[in-house]
Design an enzyme around this catalytic site. Structure first.
Site, PDB file in Angstrom:
ATOM      1  N   THR A  65     -20.446 -25.586 -20.525  1.00 42.63           N
ATOM      2  CA  THR A  65     -20.887 -24.649 -21.569  1.00 42.63           C
ATOM      3  C   THR A  65     -19.705 -23.800 -22.032  1.00 42.63           C
ATOM      4  OG1 THR A  65     -23.105 -24.576 -20.614  1.00 42.63           O
ATOM      5  CG2 THR A  65     -22.524 -22.781 -22.101  1.00 42.63           C
ATOM      6  N   ASN A 106     -28.017 -36.228 -22.216  1.00 47.25           N
ATOM      7  CA  ASN A 106     -28.528 -35.783 -20.918  1.00 47.25           C
ATOM      8  C   ASN A 106     -29.984 -36.146 -20.683  1.00 47.25           C
ATOM      9  OD1 ASN A 106     -28.197 -33.740 -23.078  1.00 47.25           O
ATOM     10  ND2 ASN A 106     -29.607 -32.538 -21.836  1.00 47.25           N
ATOM     11  N   GLY A 118     -18.122 -30.123 -13.133  1.00 47.90           N
ATOM     12  CA  GLY A 118     -18.068 -30.627 -11.758  1.00 47.90           C
ATOM     13  C   GLY A 118     -19.427 -30.924 -11.143  1.00 47.90           C
ATOM     14  N   THR A 135      -8.265 -15.319 -13.093  1.00 52.11           N
ATOM     15  CA  THR A 135      -7.815 -15.900 -11.821  1.00 52.11           C
ATOM     16  C   THR A 135      -8.516 -17.225 -11.567  1.00 52.11           C
ATOM     17  OG1 THR A 135      -7.429 -13.702 -10.967  1.00 52.11           O
ATOM     18  CG2 THR A 135      -7.677 -15.453  -9.327  1.00 52.11           C
ATOM     19  N   CYS A 163     -31.532 -27.119 -18.657  1.00 48.50           N
ATOM     20  CA  CYS A 163     -30.887 -25.958 -19.263  1.00 48.50           C
ATOM     21  C   CYS A 163     -31.773 -25.303 -20.304  1.00 48.50           C
ATOM     22  CB  CYS A 163     -29.575 -26.373 -19.922  1.00 48.50           C
ATOM     23  SG  CYS A 163     -28.552 -27.297 -18.812  1.00 48.50           S
TER      24      CYS A 163
HETATM   25  C1  LIG Z   1     -24.708 -32.921 -21.962  1.00 49.41           C
HETATM   26  C2  LIG Z   1     -24.503 -31.581 -21.334  1.00 49.41           C
HETATM   27  N1  LIG Z   1     -23.649 -30.719 -21.890  1.00 49.41           N
HETATM   28  C3  LIG Z   1     -23.417 -29.503 -21.350  1.00 49.41           C
HETATM   29  C4  LIG Z   1     -24.058 -29.079 -20.222  1.00 49.41           C
HETATM   30  C5  LIG Z   1     -23.763 -27.732 -19.654  1.00 49.41           C
HETATM   31  O1  LIG Z   1     -22.987 -27.854 -18.491  1.00 49.41           O
HETATM   32  P1  LIG Z   1     -22.659 -26.657 -17.508  1.00 49.41           P
HETATM   33  O2  LIG Z   1     -23.841 -26.529 -16.609  1.00 49.41           O
HETATM   34  O3  LIG Z   1     -21.440 -27.085 -16.748  1.00 49.41           O
HETATM   35  O4  LIG Z   1     -22.388 -25.440 -18.305  1.00 49.41           O
HETATM   36  C6  LIG Z   1     -24.997 -29.932 -19.618  1.00 49.41           C
HETATM   37  C7  LIG Z   1     -25.780 -29.489 -18.444  1.00 49.41           C
HETATM   38  O5  LIG Z   1     -26.927 -29.827 -18.290  1.00 49.41           O
HETATM   39  C8  LIG Z   1     -25.205 -31.226 -20.175  1.00 49.41           C
HETATM   40  O6  LIG Z   1     -26.054 -32.098 -19.634  1.00 49.41           O
END
Ligand SMILES: Cc1ncc(COP(=O)(O)O)c(C=O)c1O
Length: 388
Positions: A74, A153, A202, A243, A328
């Site tokens: 993100t 996703n 990660g 940091t 999310c």
């Molecule tokens: C396609 C995609 N982009 C971005 C993200 C966001 O990742 P993060 O949790 O590392 O902020 C996700 C998390 O579900 C994702 O599946």
């Protein structure tokens, strides 16, 4: 955590690989230096960060100095899209993206619209794929960025990003991809795929949460320069001050190294399990697959069980973790924007389950899940018909 948990939600997050945890432990305890300090403790931390940067670069076929460590995808996406807009104000003010992107891209785009940036959101077909002719039509002289995710996703659908990158470059725009669901699970080469900017995370490939990265091409003609969002000590080539999260970065590096070695074997084994699970469910009446049957990552199955509400299925499953969409955005009680963009009705979207398998999924997990999910669906449907 329950001992008997069957975890089929690996697209939401993956468990930490014990080998990754082991590699991080010294940096959480004895080797705690700040990677910017010039005494021995700092030098040791800095060496560990450099080694992790090399491992991540190997995984995506880039140079180590092209990687900026962030807190996750993100942040990387925000940094990239907002940074490109600020840096390229004299060149143009238009971005092309897709309606099925992750909220990290869509919400950043919406924010930029409020600042008078023009955004084109491309539609997808019933499989969730973009049409290359539409991409070509949408890119203009003043387009500064084309941003299309590599793997979705929710459905696992793989977009034709190499071809899209070529179209962007023909018109002088940068090509960015959110590869959060791809890196560590499938072969990703920034050079072969023509990627200028790429975000990854990660915790999607058995590394720790709170660490990820941004790839920025350093070679002409698509050398990327970004206006920074986070100002401070000039860490990470001045792009992302703060940091460094040394234990997290070390873990990310080891997760990348393990993925490189085990990717092919994981792909075959997990793909087999996914296919077994999917075959059973698609053999039931009133079901269909969401996504392209072939142009899709091997670990995901998104299935519509018509007439059975996904939230009701999840609530009845107790020790089986599956998802009704993307974690999310699961605080919003709205049908999945990905599935509705693919043409599903609201009720079909609400009846869709995402099952995402991972490195630690085994045959017994699949066997038990099949039986329990089918039983739950029958219970819900019987109850619904009783109410009618
Ligand atoms: C396609 C995609 N982009 C971005 C993200 C966001 O990742 P993060 O949790 O590392 O902020 C996700 C998390 O579900 C994702 O599946």
């Amino acid at each position: 955590m329950q001992n008997n948990l069957i975890y089929l939600d690996n697209n939401s997050t993956t468990p930490l690989d014990p080998r990754v945890l082991e590699s991080m432990m010294p940096y959480l305890t004895t080797t705690f230096g700040n990677a910017s300090s010039n005494h021995i403790a700092g030098v040791m931390a800095n060496r560990a960060v450099n080694s992790a940067r090399e491992k991540v670069a190997n995984l995506i076929n880039s140079d180590p100095h092209e990687i900026i460590f962030t807190s996750g995808a993100t942040e990387a996406i925000n940094l990239a899209i907002k940074g490109i807009v600020e840096q390229n104000q004299d060149k143009g003010n238009h971005i092309v993206t897709v309606s099925t992107e992750h909220p990290a891209v869509l919400d950043t785009s919406k924010y930029l619209e409020s600042k008078d940036v023009e955004i084109t959101y491309l539609p997808v077909d019933k499989f969730g794929l973009v049409d290359l002719a539409e991409v070509e039509k949408a890119i203009r002289k003043d387009t500064i960025l084309v941003s299309v995710m590599l793997v979705n996703n929710e459905t696992g659908v793989i977009q034709p990003i190499k071809e899209i990158a070529e179209l962007a470059h023909q018109k002088g725009a940068f090509f960015m991809t959110d590869a959060t669901q791809a890196v560590g699970k499938m072969k990703v080469s920034v050079n072969e795929m023509g990627i200028d900017i790429m975000a990854f995370s990660g915790h999607k490939f058995y590394g720790p949460k709170g660490v990820g990265g941004l790839y920025l091409r350093s070679r002409r003609p698509y050398k990327v320069k970004l206006e920074s969002l986070i100002h401070g000590g000039g860490h990470e080539r001045g792009v992302r001050s703060g940091t460094l999260n040394v234990p997290g970065i070390v873990g990310l590096g080891v997760a990348a190294e393990i993925s490189m070695k085990e990717m092919e074997a994981d792909q075959e084994r997990i793909g087999d399990l996914r296919d077994q699970l999917e075959k059973t469910f698609l053999g039931m009446p009133d079901t269909f697959l969401n996504g392209h049957p072939k142009k899709r990552l091997y670990n995901v199955s998104n299935i519509c069980f018509k007439g059975a509400d996904a939230d009701a299925i999840i609530a009845g499953l107790e020790n089986i973790a599956v998802s009704n969409g993307s974690a999310c955005s699961s605080i919003k009680v709205e049908p999945s924007h990905v599935l509705t963009a693919m043409g599903l009705s609201e009720s079909e979207a609400y009846s869709s389950l995402r099952l995402s398998l991972g490195r630690f999924t085994n045959y017994s997990n699949i066997d038990i899940s099949k039986t329990k999910i089918i039983k739950e669906i029958h219970t819900i449907k019987n109850f619904s018909s009783f109410l009618e």
